[in-house]
Design a protein around this motif. Sequence first.
Motif, PDB file in Angstrom:
ATOM      1  N   ASN A   1      59.036  27.773  81.432  1.00 38.80           N
ATOM      2  CA  ASN A   1      58.844  27.241  80.082  1.00 38.80           C
ATOM      3  C   ASN A   1      59.157  25.755  79.999  1.00 38.80           C
ATOM      4  O   ASN A   1      58.646  25.047  79.131  1.00 38.80           O
ATOM      5  CB  ASN A   1      59.724  28.011  79.086  1.00 38.80           C
ATOM      6  CG  ASN A   1      59.292  29.450  78.932  1.00 38.80           C
ATOM      7  OD1 ASN A   1      58.103  29.762  79.092  1.00 38.80           O
ATOM      8  ND2 ASN A   1      60.232  30.333  78.634  1.00 38.80           N
ATOM      9  N   ALA A   2      60.039  25.286  80.895  1.00 38.54           N
ATOM     10  CA  ALA A   2      60.420  23.871  80.895  1.00 38.54           C
ATOM     11  C   ALA A   2      59.878  23.135  82.121  1.00 38.54           C
ATOM     12  O   ALA A   2      60.405  22.107  82.521  1.00 38.54           O
ATOM     13  CB  ALA A   2      61.937  23.745  80.844  1.00 38.54           C
ATOM     14  N   TYR A   3      58.802  23.664  82.710  1.00 43.74           N
ATOM     15  CA  TYR A   3      58.295  23.136  83.974  1.00 43.74           C
ATOM     16  C   TYR A   3      57.646  21.762  83.804  1.00 43.74           C
ATOM     17  O   TYR A   3      56.714  21.593  83.017  1.00 43.74           O
ATOM     18  CB  TYR A   3      57.286  24.117  84.560  1.00 43.74           C
ATOM     19  CG  TYR A   3      56.589  23.624  85.798  1.00 43.74           C
ATOM     20  CD1 TYR A   3      57.298  23.032  86.835  1.00 43.74           C
ATOM     21  CD2 TYR A   3      55.210  23.756  85.938  1.00 43.74           C
ATOM     22  CE1 TYR A   3      56.669  22.591  87.982  1.00 43.74           C
ATOM     23  CE2 TYR A   3      54.556  23.319  87.079  1.00 43.74           C
ATOM     24  CZ  TYR A   3      55.294  22.743  88.094  1.00 43.74           C
ATOM     25  OH  TYR A   3      54.660  22.301  89.224  1.00 43.74           O
ATOM     26  N   LYS A   4      58.164  20.771  84.524  1.00 36.97           N
ATOM     27  CA  LYS A   4      57.581  19.429  84.569  1.00 36.97           C
ATOM     28  C   LYS A   4      57.603  18.959  86.021  1.00 36.97           C
ATOM     29  O   LYS A   4      58.644  18.545  86.529  1.00 36.97           O
ATOM     30  CB  LYS A   4      58.381  18.452  83.700  1.00 36.97           C
ATOM     31  CG  LYS A   4      58.280  18.755  82.209  1.00 36.97           C
ATOM     32  CD  LYS A   4      59.058  17.735  81.394  1.00 36.97           C
ATOM     33  CE  LYS A   4      58.949  18.023  79.916  1.00 36.97           C
ATOM     34  NZ  LYS A   4      59.700  17.044  79.100  1.00 36.97           N
ATOM     35  N   PRO A   5      56.474  19.065  86.718  1.00 43.93           N
ATOM     36  CA  PRO A   5      56.468  18.704  88.149  1.00 43.93           C
ATOM     37  C   PRO A   5      56.830  17.255  88.378  1.00 43.93           C
ATOM     38  O   PRO A   5      56.480  16.365  87.600  1.00 43.93           O
ATOM     39  CB  PRO A   5      55.018  18.989  88.570  1.00 43.93           C
ATOM     40  CG  PRO A   5      54.231  18.964  87.302  1.00 43.93           C
ATOM     41  CD  PRO A   5      55.147  19.449  86.236  1.00 43.93           C
ATOM     42  N   PHE A   6      57.579  17.021  89.436  1.00 46.39           N
ATOM     43  CA  PHE A   6      58.010  15.695  89.889  1.00 46.39           C
ATOM     44  C   PHE A   6      58.889  14.981  88.866  1.00 46.39           C
ATOM     45  O   PHE A   6      59.028  13.766  88.889  1.00 46.39           O
ATOM     46  CB  PHE A   6      56.797  14.808  90.235  1.00 46.39           C
ATOM     47  CG  PHE A   6      55.990  15.320  91.388  1.00 46.39           C
ATOM     48  CD1 PHE A   6      56.398  15.168  92.689  1.00 46.39           C
ATOM     49  CD2 PHE A   6      54.803  16.004  91.139  1.00 46.39           C
ATOM     50  CE1 PHE A   6      55.651  15.646  93.741  1.00 46.39           C
ATOM     51  CE2 PHE A   6      54.037  16.498  92.187  1.00 46.39           C
ATOM     52  CZ  PHE A   6      54.471  16.321  93.495  1.00 46.39           C
ATOM     53  N   GLN A   7      59.500  15.744  87.954  1.00 44.31           N
ATOM     54  CA  GLN A   7      60.340  15.125  86.937  1.00 44.31           C
ATOM     55  C   GLN A   7      61.713  15.777  86.866  1.00 44.31           C
ATOM     56  O   GLN A   7      62.310  15.867  85.796  1.00 44.31           O
ATOM     57  CB  GLN A   7      59.657  15.196  85.562  1.00 44.31           C
ATOM     58  CG  GLN A   7      58.367  14.392  85.490  1.00 44.31           C
ATOM     59  CD  GLN A   7      57.766  14.419  84.092  1.00 44.31           C
ATOM     60  OE1 GLN A   7      58.467  14.538  83.107  1.00 44.31           O
ATOM     61  NE2 GLN A   7      56.462  14.288  84.018  1.00 44.31           N
ATOM     62  N   ALA A   8      62.189  16.283  87.990  1.00 45.10           N
ATOM     63  CA  ALA A   8      63.498  16.945  88.000  1.00 45.10           C
ATOM     64  C   ALA A   8      64.602  15.900  87.756  1.00 45.10           C
ATOM     65  O   ALA A   8      64.646  14.864  88.405  1.00 45.10           O
ATOM     66  CB  ALA A   8      63.736  17.622  89.333  1.00 45.10           C
TER      67      ALA A   8
ATOM     68  N   ALA B   1      58.069  18.721  93.586  1.00 40.05           N
ATOM     69  CA  ALA B   1      57.070  19.236  92.646  1.00 40.05           C
ATOM     70  C   ALA B   1      57.578  20.426  91.855  1.00 40.05           C
ATOM     71  O   ALA B   1      57.098  20.695  90.753  1.00 40.05           O
ATOM     72  CB  ALA B   1      55.801  19.626  93.399  1.00 40.05           C
ATOM     73  N   LEU B   2      58.540  21.170  92.415  1.00 40.45           N
ATOM     74  CA  LEU B   2      59.004  22.406  91.784  1.00 40.45           C
ATOM     75  C   LEU B   2      60.482  22.290  91.433  1.00 40.45           C
ATOM     76  O   LEU B   2      61.342  22.752  92.181  1.00 40.45           O
ATOM     77  CB  LEU B   2      58.779  23.590  92.728  1.00 40.45           C
ATOM     78  CG  LEU B   2      57.343  23.795  93.226  1.00 40.45           C
ATOM     79  CD1 LEU B   2      57.302  24.947  94.207  1.00 40.45           C
ATOM     80  CD2 LEU B   2      56.398  24.059  92.059  1.00 40.45           C
ATOM     81  N   PRO B   3      60.805  21.662  90.308  1.00 39.65           N
ATOM     82  CA  PRO B   3      62.215  21.491  89.961  1.00 39.65           C
ATOM     83  C   PRO B   3      62.934  22.802  89.680  1.00 39.65           C
ATOM     84  O   PRO B   3      64.150  22.841  89.636  1.00 39.65           O
ATOM     85  CB  PRO B   3      62.156  20.627  88.686  1.00 39.65           C
ATOM     86  CG  PRO B   3      60.794  20.852  88.133  1.00 39.65           C
ATOM     87  CD  PRO B   3      59.904  21.058  89.322  1.00 39.65           C
ATOM     88  N   PHE B   4      62.177  23.883  89.493  1.00 46.08           N
ATOM     89  CA  PHE B   4      62.796  25.187  89.267  1.00 46.08           C
ATOM     90  C   PHE B   4      62.845  26.002  90.554  1.00 46.08           C
ATOM     91  O   PHE B   4      63.018  27.219  90.502  1.00 46.08           O
ATOM     92  CB  PHE B   4      62.001  25.972  88.208  1.00 46.08           C
ATOM     93  CG  PHE B   4      60.545  26.121  88.541  1.00 46.08           C
ATOM     94  CD1 PHE B   4      59.612  25.217  88.078  1.00 46.08           C
ATOM     95  CD2 PHE B   4      60.103  27.170  89.334  1.00 46.08           C
ATOM     96  CE1 PHE B   4      58.266  25.350  88.394  1.00 46.08           C
ATOM     97  CE2 PHE B   4      58.767  27.312  89.649  1.00 46.08           C
ATOM     98  CZ  PHE B   4      57.846  26.386  89.185  1.00 46.08           C
ATOM     99  N   PHE B   5      62.701  25.333  91.702  1.00 49.87           N
ATOM    100  CA  PHE B   5      62.567  26.100  92.940  1.00 49.87           C
ATOM    101  C   PHE B   5      63.820  26.900  93.273  1.00 49.87           C
ATOM    102  O   PHE B   5      63.748  27.885  93.999  1.00 49.87           O
ATOM    103  CB  PHE B   5      62.216  25.182  94.114  1.00 49.87           C
ATOM    104  CG  PHE B   5      61.683  25.942  95.282  1.00 49.87           C
ATOM    105  CD1 PHE B   5      60.338  26.250  95.347  1.00 49.87           C
ATOM    106  CD2 PHE B   5      62.515  26.392  96.289  1.00 49.87           C
ATOM    107  CE1 PHE B   5      59.829  26.972  96.410  1.00 49.87           C
ATOM    108  CE2 PHE B   5      62.015  27.114  97.357  1.00 49.87           C
ATOM    109  CZ  PHE B   5      60.670  27.408  97.410  1.00 49.87           C
TER     110      PHE B   5
END
Length: 480
Positions: free
Chosen positions: A471-478, A400-404
């Motif tokens: 700014n580029a957050y897209k959950p579940f789309q890493a 869910a957090l591709p920027f984790f």
Amino acid sequence: MAEQHFQLEVHESGLNPHKVANGEFDDDGKPSRTGNLWTTSAHIITAIIGSGVLSLAWCVAQLGWVVGVATLLIFSLITLYTSNLLADCYRSPDPATGKRNYTYTDAVKTNLGGAMYVACGIVQYANLCGMVIGYTITASISMVAIKKSNCYHNRGREAQCSFSNNPYMIGLGIVEIFLSQIPDFHKLSMLSIVAAFMSFGYSFIGMGLAFAKVVSGGGQRTTMTGVEVGIDISAAEKTWRMFQAFGDIAFAFSYSQLLIEIQDTLKSSKPENKVMKKANVMALLTTTTFYMMCGCFGYAAFGDRAPGNLLTGFGFYEPFWLVDMANIFIVVHLVGAYQVFSQPVFSAVESWANMRWSKSTFVMGEYPIAIGNKFKFNANFFRLTWRTIFVILATTLAMALPFFNDILALLGAIGYWPLTVFFPVEMYIAKRRIRRWTNRWLGLQLINVVCFLVALAATCGSIQGLSKAFNAYKPFQAKE
């Protein structure tokens, strides 16, 4: 005195002294510990040499030869010093014969009291959970890098090779569900040894490829001060990057959140603190050597354009099979490191459940299972249920957090100073009753303040990087 204390602990545990003397149980009533210098060093190396070793070239590029190399050496020495202070806190009040503290938080509670115990627990377990989620992401990036490497090899370096990380995170989660049933740290020795060898493997490959690039004449221009301010980077961006590099290097040496738990695996035949200090020296000497070579060779090879990860950032494309092998080593190492970091969390929850529901067969029941004549283990329904839920939650958050990774850097920046420096120093002062304003007290507080300022700077750098990621957050789309 030591003999009297030993007899007292045996008496309090309710054990038959002959069983203790025969080596079936230790003096605290628990089954005899079997850890030694080598298994302990393997646990430390598994915990400390993460795939972050491959980002050190980027760190040295931001800081330059002088500050970059000095920072690596300084934080290595600080970590060794404070880790040795912490090793003396395993037993209290005497570091050789006192009563055991089984966890980091137990040591803090014994030496500093309840308020510090709560604060330490919050920081430690948040840090450990963050590491588990971050390792899920990092391992999936290496798995995707293998697929991308093959794609670039077959279709050319300009090809659009982009793949989702999610299937690989799910696959890793399934593997970790099975491995999470390893009951405790005492049963992790073989997994840690394999993981430690894997870390050596991909570190050698990264260093070797960088060294080959330098000696073949392909090395890039480097400077004493690192990345130069100019068209590509502003003075402000240079400052933020330096802050982040300080934090990355400091965090790369951090393993204190696991030290007491690792020390609790050692045999009782020798004072555990002495063996642990030898393991600290061995592990940190090995780690620092690898860090210096990876950071320096990587910077010499790529200069200002050193990638964030030498192997997954595609600093190298060929030989593609060797890059693939290195990424396989990273994945295997992180599978083991996942368990090393999650075991203290498992233990804390299960210890609480055992006290809360001590008569429940669901929580307390152990059911022996044998597969063949050699493979035997105990199944526990609560352990199976709760650890499975933990792995599922960690995997879901990673997806869910591709920027984790930016959040992980923040957790690392916040957790490094209290866990590696503040609590060990304060416990040492309390145990030794060092008076305020003496030379020893001032020296210890100087280390405290310097590391706090570095952690503060690293936190600011992490927050700045996190703001970009949102700014580029897209959950579940890493995708990588």
